[in-house]
Motif scaffolding. Structure first.
Motif, PDB file in Angstrom:
ATOM      1  N   TRP A  62      15.508  -7.401   0.946  1.00 11.60           N
ATOM      2  CA  TRP A  62      16.527  -6.436   0.520  1.00 11.60           C
ATOM      3  C   TRP A  62      17.062  -5.641   1.703  1.00 11.60           C
ATOM      4  CZ3 TRP A  62      19.422  -6.417  -3.504  1.00 11.60           C
ATOM      5  CH2 TRP A  62      18.982  -7.021  -4.666  1.00 11.60           C
ATOM      6  N   GLN A  63      16.172  -5.297   2.618  1.00 15.84           N
ATOM      7  CA  GLN A  63      16.592  -4.552   3.798  1.00 15.84           C
ATOM      8  C   GLN A  63      17.601  -5.354   4.613  1.00 15.84           C
ATOM      9  OE1 GLN A  63      13.620  -4.373   6.786  1.00 15.84           O
ATOM     10  NE2 GLN A  63      14.502  -2.598   7.792  1.00 15.84           N
ATOM     11  N   ARG A  64      17.309  -6.620   4.847  1.00 18.31           N
ATOM     12  CA  ARG A  64      18.243  -7.465   5.610  1.00 18.31           C
ATOM     13  C   ARG A  64      19.564  -7.623   4.881  1.00 18.31           C
ATOM     14  NH1 ARG A  64      14.641 -12.595   6.465  1.00 18.31           N
ATOM     15  NH2 ARG A  64      14.732 -12.239   4.270  1.00 18.31           N
ATOM     16  N   ARG A  65      19.500  -7.828   3.564  1.00 20.30           N
ATOM     17  CA  ARG A  65      20.737  -8.032   2.802  1.00 20.30           C
ATOM     18  C   ARG A  65      21.632  -6.805   2.831  1.00 20.30           C
ATOM     19  NH1 ARG A  65      18.219 -11.051  -2.443  1.00 20.30           N
ATOM     20  NH2 ARG A  65      17.832 -13.052  -1.407  1.00 20.30           N
ATOM     21  N   VAL A  66      21.051  -5.634   2.631  1.00 18.84           N
ATOM     22  CA  VAL A  66      21.862  -4.410   2.596  1.00 18.84           C
ATOM     23  C   VAL A  66      22.516  -4.169   3.955  1.00 18.84           C
ATOM     24  CG1 VAL A  66      21.707  -1.895   2.436  1.00 18.84           C
ATOM     25  CG2 VAL A  66      20.624  -3.319   0.699  1.00 18.84           C
ATOM     26  N   ALA A  67      21.752  -4.268   5.029  1.00 17.00           N
ATOM     27  CA  ALA A  67      22.308  -4.006   6.356  1.00 17.00           C
ATOM     28  C   ALA A  67      23.342  -5.059   6.734  1.00 17.00           C
ATOM     29  CB  ALA A  67      21.187  -3.965   7.391  1.00 17.00           C
ATOM     30  N   THR A  68      23.064  -6.313   6.441  1.00 18.10           N
ATOM     31  CA  THR A  68      24.004  -7.382   6.798  1.00 18.10           C
ATOM     32  C   THR A  68      25.283  -7.271   5.994  1.00 18.10           C
ATOM     33  OG1 THR A  68      22.153  -8.824   7.344  1.00 18.10           O
ATOM     34  CG2 THR A  68      24.272  -9.877   6.981  1.00 18.10           C
ATOM     35  N   ILE A 115      23.152   0.067  10.980  1.00 19.40           N
ATOM     36  CA  ILE A 115      21.904   0.167  11.741  1.00 19.40           C
ATOM     37  C   ILE A 115      21.045   1.305  11.206  1.00 19.40           C
ATOM     38  CG2 ILE A 115      20.957   0.724  14.024  1.00 19.40           C
ATOM     39  CD1 ILE A 115      23.399  -0.763  15.193  1.00 19.40           C
ATOM     40  N   ALA A 116      21.676   2.438  10.889  1.00 21.04           N
ATOM     41  CA  ALA A 116      20.934   3.586  10.339  1.00 21.04           C
ATOM     42  C   ALA A 116      20.323   3.236   8.981  1.00 21.04           C
ATOM     43  CB  ALA A 116      21.850   4.795  10.219  1.00 21.04           C
ATOM     44  N   VAL A 117      21.065   2.524   8.142  1.00 18.06           N
ATOM     45  CA  VAL A 117      20.535   2.099   6.837  1.00 18.06           C
ATOM     46  C   VAL A 117      19.360   1.161   7.029  1.00 18.06           C
ATOM     47  CG1 VAL A 117      21.093   0.708   4.795  1.00 18.06           C
ATOM     48  CG2 VAL A 117      22.648   2.486   5.542  1.00 18.06           C
ATOM     49  N   ARG A 123      11.724   2.295   7.599  1.00 13.84           N
ATOM     50  CA  ARG A 123      10.740   3.379   7.597  1.00 13.84           C
ATOM     51  C   ARG A 123      10.259   3.722   6.202  1.00 13.84           C
ATOM     52  NH1 ARG A 123      14.080   6.856   9.881  1.00 13.84           N
ATOM     53  NH2 ARG A 123      14.754   5.925  11.823  1.00 13.84           N
ATOM     54  N   ARG A 124      11.153   3.660   5.261  1.00 12.78           N
ATOM     55  CA  ARG A 124      10.820   4.104   3.909  1.00 12.78           C
ATOM     56  C   ARG A 124      10.154   3.028   3.052  1.00 12.78           C
ATOM     57  NH1 ARG A 124      12.517   8.833   0.836  1.00 12.78           N
ATOM     58  NH2 ARG A 124      12.159   8.281  -1.319  1.00 12.78           N
ATOM     59  N   GLY A 125      10.597   1.776   3.186  1.00 13.50           N
ATOM     60  CA  GLY A 125      10.096   0.745   2.288  1.00 13.50           C
ATOM     61  C   GLY A 125       9.252  -0.333   2.917  1.00 13.50           C
ATOM     62  N   VAL A 126       9.605  -0.778   4.116  1.00 12.93           N
ATOM     63  CA  VAL A 126       8.931  -1.939   4.692  1.00 12.93           C
ATOM     64  C   VAL A 126       7.700  -1.528   5.499  1.00 12.93           C
ATOM     65  CG1 VAL A 126       9.236  -3.909   6.239  1.00 12.93           C
ATOM     66  CG2 VAL A 126      11.076  -3.259   4.710  1.00 12.93           C
ATOM     67  N   ASP A 127       7.829  -0.513   6.344  1.00 12.52           N
ATOM     68  CA  ASP A 127       6.727  -0.137   7.228  1.00 12.52           C
ATOM     69  C   ASP A 127       5.461   0.303   6.491  1.00 12.52           C
ATOM     70  OD1 ASP A 127       8.257  -0.797   9.370  1.00 12.52           O
ATOM     71  OD2 ASP A 127       8.761   1.261   9.942  1.00 12.52           O
ATOM     72  N   PRO A 128       5.543   1.089   5.401  1.00 10.58           N
ATOM     73  CA  PRO A 128       4.298   1.447   4.702  1.00 10.58           C
ATOM     74  C   PRO A 128       3.566   0.226   4.140  1.00 10.58           C
ATOM     75  CG  PRO A 128       6.059   2.916   4.019  1.00 10.58           C
ATOM     76  CD  PRO A 128       6.682   1.842   4.846  1.00 10.58           C
ATOM     77  N   ILE A 129       4.312  -0.735   3.636  1.00 10.28           N
ATOM     78  CA  ILE A 129       3.669  -1.943   3.102  1.00 10.28           C
ATOM     79  C   ILE A 129       3.041  -2.738   4.242  1.00 10.28           C
ATOM     80  CG2 ILE A 129       4.038  -4.078   1.814  1.00 10.28           C
ATOM     81  CD1 ILE A 129       6.439  -2.693   0.483  1.00 10.28           C
ATOM     82  N   ALA A 130       3.753  -2.867   5.366  1.00 12.71           N
ATOM     83  CA  ALA A 130       3.209  -3.595   6.517  1.00 12.71           C
ATOM     84  C   ALA A 130       1.964  -2.901   7.065  1.00 12.71           C
ATOM     85  CB  ALA A 130       4.274  -3.730   7.598  1.00 12.71           C
ATOM     86  N   ASP A 131       1.962  -1.582   7.116  1.00 12.09           N
ATOM     87  CA  ASP A 131       0.780  -0.845   7.584  1.00 12.09           C
ATOM     88  C   ASP A 131      -0.406  -1.067   6.652  1.00 12.09           C
ATOM     89  OD1 ASP A 131       2.148   0.132   9.767  1.00 12.09           O
ATOM     90  OD2 ASP A 131       2.656   2.048   8.797  1.00 12.09           O
ATOM     91  N   ARG A 132      -0.147  -1.057   5.354  1.00 10.80           N
ATOM     92  CA  ARG A 132      -1.225  -1.295   4.388  1.00 10.80           C
ATOM     93  C   ARG A 132      -1.809  -2.694   4.559  1.00 10.80           C
ATOM     94  NH1 ARG A 132       1.092   0.509  -0.344  1.00 10.80           N
ATOM     95  NH2 ARG A 132       2.041  -1.505  -0.724  1.00 10.80           N
ATOM     96  N   ILE A 133      -0.953  -3.697   4.762  1.00  8.63           N
ATOM     97  CA  ILE A 133      -1.435  -5.071   4.979  1.00  8.63           C
ATOM     98  C   ILE A 133      -2.211  -5.152   6.288  1.00  8.63           C
ATOM     99  CG2 ILE A 133      -0.674  -7.439   5.448  1.00  8.63           C
ATOM    100  CD1 ILE A 133       1.600  -6.947   3.485  1.00  8.63           C
ATOM    101  N   ARG A 134      -1.728  -4.489   7.329  1.00  5.36           N
ATOM    102  CA  ARG A 134      -2.409  -4.497   8.624  1.00  5.36           C
ATOM    103  C   ARG A 134      -3.804  -3.881   8.509  1.00  5.36           C
ATOM    104  NH1 ARG A 134       1.490  -2.023  11.341  1.00  5.36           N
ATOM    105  NH2 ARG A 134       2.695  -3.925  11.475  1.00  5.36           N
ATOM    106  N   ARG A 135      -3.918  -2.743   7.781  1.00  2.00           N
ATOM    107  CA  ARG A 135      -5.233  -2.119   7.593  1.00  2.00           C
ATOM    108  C   ARG A 135      -6.162  -3.035   6.800  1.00  2.00           C
ATOM    109  NH1 ARG A 135      -2.092   2.453   6.577  1.00  2.00           N
ATOM    110  NH2 ARG A 135      -2.390   2.209   4.350  1.00  2.00           N
ATOM    111  N   GLN A 136      -5.638  -3.680   5.768  1.00  2.00           N
ATOM    112  CA  GLN A 136      -6.454  -4.583   4.957  1.00  2.00           C
ATOM    113  C   GLN A 136      -6.922  -5.777   5.782  1.00  2.00           C
ATOM    114  OE1 GLN A 136      -7.520  -4.064   1.800  1.00  2.00           O
ATOM    115  NE2 GLN A 136      -8.739  -5.906   2.013  1.00  2.00           N
ATOM    116  N   ALA A 137      -6.037  -6.312   6.630  1.00  2.00           N
ATOM    117  CA  ALA A 137      -6.417  -7.446   7.477  1.00  2.00           C
ATOM    118  C   ALA A 137      -7.501  -7.034   8.470  1.00  2.00           C
ATOM    119  CB  ALA A 137      -5.200  -7.988   8.209  1.00  2.00           C
TER     120      ALA A 137
END
Length: 147
Positions: A62-68, A115-117, A123-137
């Protein structure tokens, strides 16, 4: 009888019997080996099938689609107006500034907004999920090293 003499185009109801050797020697004085122990199942599913990965893929998609679509959509609109509405694009806005030139100059701010979007949604949607996966790994790796 050798397989070399059987035609390869023979009917499907006739086939050469194939015999595989037994999985262990069958001597009368030997006991068959014990069945293998069942594999241990982890307490949680493997990381590849984790729902967080699916959520991360969806958020990133969704992030890529909105920005593109923000940046390319504006540019395609500009091109379509240039091709199919030349009278609109040559209309003067003020002091010799045409609509086409104004829309062309607005391409840079629109790209900056895209770029700002992109950064905001990261920061709001993708990074928290990636951090959670990184901690779990990291936890999974620590558990695997402890065994």
């Amino acid at each position: 009888m050798s397989d070399a003499f059987i035609p390869r185009h023979s009917s499907p109801e006739y086939s050469v019997p194939r015999h595989s050797p037994p999985p262990y020697p069958t001597y009368p004085w030997q006991q068959p080996p014990a069945p293998p122990a069942p594999p241990r199942t982890p307490a949680h599913p493997p990381l590849g099938h984790h729902s967080d990965l699916r959520m991360l893929r969806t958020a990133y998609r969704w992030q890529r689609r909105v920005a593109t679509l923000t940046a390319l959509g504006y540019f395609v609109l500009f091109l379509l107006l240039s091709a199919f509405a030349p009278s609109f694009m040559t209309a003067t806005v003020s002091g010799g500034l045409t609509t086409g030139l104004l829309l062309g100059l607005l391409q840079l701010p629109v790209t900056c907004v895209a770029i700002a979007v992109y950064e905001y949604t990261a920061r709001r949607g993708v990074d928290p999920i990636a951090d959670r996966i990184r901690r779990q790994a990291a936890l999974d790796t620590g558990r695997g090293a402890a065994r």
